[in-house]
Design a protein around this motif. Sequence first.
Motif, PDB file in Angstrom:
ATOM      1  N   UNK A 164      35.103  19.466  45.687  1.00  0.00           N
ATOM      2  CA  UNK A 164      36.138  20.469  45.911  1.00  0.00           C
ATOM      3  C   UNK A 164      36.286  21.369  44.683  1.00  0.00           C
ATOM      4  N   UNK A 165      36.207  20.776  43.501  1.00  0.00           N
ATOM      5  CA  UNK A 165      36.394  21.560  42.282  1.00  0.00           C
ATOM      6  C   UNK A 165      35.313  22.617  42.096  1.00  0.00           C
ATOM      7  N   UNK A 166      34.122  22.357  42.605  1.00  0.00           N
ATOM      8  CA  UNK A 166      33.054  23.344  42.419  1.00  0.00           C
ATOM      9  C   UNK A 166      32.685  24.060  43.725  1.00  0.00           C
ATOM     10  N   UNK A 167      33.617  24.002  44.696  1.00  0.00           N
ATOM     11  CA  UNK A 167      33.307  24.597  45.998  1.00  0.00           C
ATOM     12  C   UNK A 167      33.103  26.104  45.917  1.00  0.00           C
ATOM     13  N   UNK A 339      22.497   9.464  31.774  1.00  0.00           N
ATOM     14  CA  UNK A 339      23.756   8.937  32.299  1.00  0.00           C
ATOM     15  C   UNK A 339      24.915   9.276  31.361  1.00  0.00           C
ATOM     16  N   UNK A 340      24.713   9.119  30.063  1.00  0.00           N
ATOM     17  CA  UNK A 340      25.806   9.427  29.129  1.00  0.00           C
ATOM     18  C   UNK A 340      26.151  10.909  29.174  1.00  0.00           C
ATOM     19  N   UNK A 341      25.149  11.759  29.252  1.00  0.00           N
ATOM     20  CA  UNK A 341      25.401  13.194  29.333  1.00  0.00           C
ATOM     21  C   UNK A 341      26.221  13.547  30.561  1.00  0.00           C
ATOM     22  N   UNK A 342      25.871  12.944  31.688  1.00  0.00           N
ATOM     23  CA  UNK A 342      26.597  13.211  32.930  1.00  0.00           C
ATOM     24  C   UNK A 342      28.047  12.764  32.835  1.00  0.00           C
ATOM     25  N   UNK A 343      28.285  11.573  32.277  1.00  0.00           N
ATOM     26  CA  UNK A 343      29.653  11.059  32.207  1.00  0.00           C
ATOM     27  C   UNK A 343      30.491  11.823  31.185  1.00  0.00           C
ATOM     28  N   UNK A 344      29.868  12.227  30.089  1.00  0.00           N
ATOM     29  CA  UNK A 344      30.596  13.017  29.099  1.00  0.00           C
ATOM     30  C   UNK A 344      31.050  14.341  29.714  1.00  0.00           C
ATOM     31  N   UNK A 345      30.216  14.919  30.556  1.00  0.00           N
ATOM     32  CA  UNK A 345      30.585  16.179  31.215  1.00  0.00           C
ATOM     33  C   UNK A 345      31.781  16.002  32.138  1.00  0.00           C
ATOM     34  N   UNK A 509      22.457  22.117  44.420  1.00  0.00           N
ATOM     35  CA  UNK A 509      23.240  22.453  43.245  1.00  0.00           C
ATOM     36  C   UNK A 509      23.487  21.271  42.332  1.00  0.00           C
ATOM     37  N   UNK A 510      22.511  20.366  42.239  1.00  0.00           N
ATOM     38  CA  UNK A 510      22.676  19.180  41.398  1.00  0.00           C
ATOM     39  C   UNK A 510      22.773  19.588  39.933  1.00  0.00           C
ATOM     40  N   UNK A 511      23.837  19.109  39.263  1.00  0.00           N
ATOM     41  CA  UNK A 511      24.023  19.445  37.856  1.00  0.00           C
ATOM     42  C   UNK A 511      23.194  18.551  36.938  1.00  0.00           C
TER      43      UNK A 511
END
Length: 587
Positions: A164-167, A339-345, A509-511
């Motif tokens: 929802x936040x990136x819709x 994984x750490x990069x994704x969670x930090x984001x 749109x995978x980040x």
Amino acid sequence: LFASEASRVDGMHISSLLSLFPTFNPNTREVYGTSSSAIVCGMTVDDKNAFASKTAAKWSDNDIEEARKLTIWPLDKYNIQLLDAVHPKDYVSPKLADEQACGVYDLVVIGSGAGGLVTSKQAARRGVRRVALISEHLAGGDCLNVGCVPSKALIRSAKSIREVKKCSEFGVRLTASVAVPGGAGGDQTQDTVDVDVQVITDFERVMSRMRKLRATIAPVDSHEATEEAGATVFQGRGVFTSPNTINVNGQTLEFKTCVVATGGRATIPSIKGLKEAPYTTNADLFNLTKLPKKMVIIGSGVVALEMAQTFATFGSEVTVLNRSPRLFPRGDGDVALSIETALVSEGVKFVHNVQYDEVKTVSAADPVSMVVLGSDGHEKMEVECDLLLVAAGRTPNTSNLGLEDAGIDYDRGGIIVDDLLRSSNPNVLAVGDCVSGVPRLTHMSGEMAKVAVQNGVFNDSWKLSSLVIPATMYTEPEYASVGRTDTKGDDVDVFMASIEHNDRSILEGEEHPGFVKVLCAKGTDQIVGAIIVSSRAGEMINEIVLAMSQGIGLTGIGRSIHSYPTLGESVMGAGLSYIRSQWKILT
């Protein structure tokens, strides 16, 4: 009453019904249910009604204290449905008239988690006549009640929030029409304007949804479902009293074969002040009714990272404390970084190389407040929280089971078994999280259960070492693996496909698109392991599991046509990497 020694009526032994109804009128008997091994059981209509009333006791919202003892609350309608299925109130276990009436059980299973349920149900369905399942706590075990099921419900809610936040990136705008005064000169007409809306987490509804879905799944693991499969359920604690007997609720069950499936629990590290602090584990995390403002997690494994990302998405300030220099210190470095990069984001904070000094409890009552003291190897660390989640591994449930009396060897990791799952007592096997040296996974427990039935009851020789077991961490992106995951070493070749350029990943749109790495025995296409970091990695890994278990080389995957556009093409891409390495080049 006409019955054979092995007669059962609606899942209960004839002797049990006799204990419930010491008298009945033989002149007005009627047939009351049969099963494949039952002949008939006669009882009057009054007897039948009495039986129904005795077994129909239900949980209610007045049973708060009893529910809390089982670590299930709040006691809303969904948790009441759950408890009615997995720990029926006032459940009447079968009463055995005497040893002669009881006979010997072909199979007794201790524990009603994934391993115990599969063992007892499969044995009964395959014709084993006398099967008993002993369920002490909550049928379904950690997976249903405090593990896989509730955690994935929360993870799905968090994913919805992120979507929802990136819709707006997908051309979708969330607005609300707001009335504003309009017109000049005192005109009373009103205009409306569209304003962007704020995305907030309704934590109460998130948790209510989780409880509803868990209660929907629960009947599959219920006592009723086990009895319908043909096994008898005893609700109580089973303790060995000899190499071939178990005591439950004051009754002695003699067995030919026994399977121990008692599972495990969260490990509580030895940190000063921790045991006295109001910490949380997975056993009570899913009882929360209020979103914590500040959440600190001791540990950096699957549970820790899944819940870190989830609660950060919900809006908590989350800090993960890790003793090691990086995530997955024995695994692939690219996985740790991704994984750490994704969670930090998502807002998760990490502190590595943690050395704990103390956990101080500032307030144990609402509002709860704790401070974790230590260092990161360079600077002093002081982290405040109102929820301290301990997720630092698992400890097997092997205490107070009478294992010594049964001649069953065990160590800190659990019950010691051979490759056929047999313990030092040849008539006792063990499966699941209570076994030493095996992965703590629901599907691992289920597969071990099949091996235990085949070997313990049907005297076969299926081997634990033959199982090819995948594992998945359901963060976003997911991390899935199977077999060997250490990409270093001269004995393997690594074939990689980046998902960054996968068309489906781009369109979605995978980040954090990730990658696929497949490990092969040096100089061959024999797959010995694989790691995948990607959305839906848990689905993608299954193709590699199939190849490994059936002896299909990486060439076979590379030459298999995959649908376009799919993330699964990246698995094929790893296969194509191997094929390219074997190409003959024109010069």
